[in-house]
Enzyme design. Structure first.
Site, PDB file in Angstrom:
ATOM      1  CB  CYS A 124      -3.097  -6.603  -8.140  1.00  0.00           C
ATOM      2  SG  CYS A 124      -3.629  -5.298  -7.025  1.00  0.00           S
ATOM      3  CB  SER A 179      -6.628  -3.097  -8.785  1.00  0.00           C
ATOM      4  OG  SER A 179      -6.391  -2.660  -7.472  1.00  0.00           O
ATOM      5  CG  HIS A 192     -11.855  -4.270  -7.463  1.00  0.00           C
ATOM      6  ND1 HIS A 192     -12.886  -4.885  -6.800  1.00  0.00           N
ATOM      7  CD2 HIS A 192     -10.921  -4.008  -6.521  1.00  0.00           C
ATOM      8  CE1 HIS A 192     -12.583  -4.986  -5.513  1.00  0.00           C
ATOM      9  NE2 HIS A 192     -11.393  -4.466  -5.315  1.00  0.00           N
ATOM     10  CG  HIS A 199      -2.130  -2.946 -11.840  1.00  0.00           C
ATOM     11  ND1 HIS A 199      -3.138  -3.876 -11.746  1.00  0.00           N
ATOM     12  CD2 HIS A 199      -1.796  -2.635 -10.575  1.00  0.00           C
ATOM     13  CE1 HIS A 199      -3.396  -4.112 -10.475  1.00  0.00           C
ATOM     14  NE2 HIS A 199      -2.586  -3.374  -9.736  1.00  0.00           N
ATOM     15  CB  CYS A 230       0.933  -3.163  -7.806  1.00  0.00           C
ATOM     16  SG  CYS A 230      -0.615  -2.541  -7.075  1.00  0.00           S
TER      17      CYS A 230
END
Ligand code: COD
Ligand code: ZN
Length: 367
Positions: free
Chosen positions: A40, A42, A45, A61, A168
């Site tokens: 993902c 994120s 990031h 996650h 997610c």
């Protein structure tokens, strides 16, 4: 026990696969043998520093796996159960848990901000040094210890690679539509950013019966994906001014709902500017996490527009994940099309490089 895990030692670096020491689960915790880890944006990031998280940490996650061992006091799970970790722990009894918003529970924030489990310690060590958990999940490890309340049992015959995506990308996107915006049949929707999470907003809107679904992205490949997930119109924001284009497609009126699934203040503003009177813009993206967004007070008040956010699909995972499984089994939720690539765990940095290049919609690493 020992396990191979992908560690982010410092912001700006790549993930390094190292052998870590994983402690046995303590009271109310579960040891999971990961099968699949979801790739993902994120996590990316976090690697670039757009989102802050305590390091060194084992990232990941989104994932799925099998319960290997349960700690004392665990009653809802047993070894052999197939599970999805939930990246937002919830206590089950506070005002937000009782009010259908468990993702707002303080226990989830505590784990996310400290990188440690609820007793203030971690279950991972590398060369004697503490390694942090990411979002309480750390799915980029062969084994991870997760609190029981952040582990959701799924049917053992459900494919684990597809299951990982539910934890997610799918719940965040579809949940924003069903739970945060509550999109109505026949309505109009614009989605800014149609990557791994954004296409799930699109398919959620399609399932909810939206009539017009406008996909906005800067990559033609992502707009092609968006069409497969139910977009009725596409806008390349590199070629056309997106707000004007959304208004043109809605006879000047604007859309009933817009979603921002990138994390930039300028695209959150574009999502807001695309609204009709009484329209609702839902921000899903948060990167960089320190930025602010402003909106004109005139349209906020005189047009009764709404700007809100949605974390973890504003979901109740115990209700929403089984619903998503049913929708997939009924042929209404696209998971096979979402899973565009699989990598062996050792190639995790290549998986993120491909995401960064915009080549994949959603990929997973397999252990
Ligand atoms: N205009 C339009 N589209 C754009 C623009 C732009 N200016 N810039 C980038 N995009 C597109 C990209 O081309 C890409 O298609 C899409 O935006 C982003 O998609 P992905 O696949 O790279 O990212 P996702 O879908 O995996 O993640 C998106 C998030 C919004 C979830 C992520 O970026 C984020 O902000 N995460 C922080 C919030 C959070 O913690 N969420 C919980 C865990 S996901
Ligand atoms: Zn995610």
């Amino acid at each position: 026990m020992k396990a191979k895990a992908a560690i982010l030692f410092e912001v700006g670096q790549k993930l390094e696969i190292r052998e870590v020491e994983v402690e046995a689960p303590k009271f109310g915790e579960v040891l999971i043998k990961m099968a699949v880890g979801g790739v993902c944006h994120s996590d990316l990031h976090v690697m670039t520093g757009h989102l802050t998280a305590p390091v060194p940490a084992i990232l990941g996650h989104e994932g799925s796996g099998v319960v290997a061992e349960v700690g004392p006091g665990v009653t809802s799970l047993k070894p052999g159960d197939h599970v999805i970790p939930m990246w937002r722990l919830s206590c089950g009894v506070c005002e937000y848990c009782s009010g259908s918003r468990p993702a707002l529970c303080a226990s989830g924030t505590q784990i996310r901000m400290t990188g440690r489990l609820l007793d203030g310690t971690t279950r991972f060590k590398f060369e004697g040094r503490e390694i942090k958990h990411f979002a309480g999940v750390s799915s980029f490890s062969e084994y991870s210890v997760i609190p029981e309340r952040a582990v959701l049992k799924i049917p053992n015959d459900f494919p684990l690679d597809k299951a990982a995506l539910l934890g997610c990308g799918v719940i965040t996107g579809v949940g924003a539509v069903f739970n945060a915006a509550r999109v109505k049949p026949g309505s109009s929707v614009a989605v800014f950013g149609t990557g791994g999470v954004g296409v799930n907003v699109i398919q959620g809107a399609a399932i909810a019966g939206a009539e017009i679904i406008i996909a906005v992205d800067i990559l033609p490949s992502k707009l092609e994906f968006a069409k497969r997930f139910g977009a009725t119109h596409t806008i390349n924001a590199k070629e056309t001014k997106p707000v004007e284009a959304v208004r043109a497609l809605t006879g000047g009126r604007g859309v009933d709902y817009s979603f921002e699934v990138i994390g930039l203040p300028e695209t959150i503003r574009q999502a807001y500017d695309s609204l009709s009177k009484r329209g609702m813009a839902v921000a899903v993206g948060v990167a960089p996490m320190t930025t602010e967004v402003s909106v004109p007070i005139m349209s906020l008040v005189y047009e009764e527009r709404i700007l809100t956010g949605s974390v973890y699909g504003s979901s109740r995972p115990w209700i929403d994940i089984p619903m998503l499984i049913n929708l997939y089994r009924a042929g209404k939720l696209k998971l096979d099309e979402l899973l565009t690539r699989q990598y062996p765990f050792a190639q995790i940095n290549e998986a993120y490089a491909a995401l960064e290049r915009g080549e994949v919609l959603r990929s997973v690493v397999t252990f």
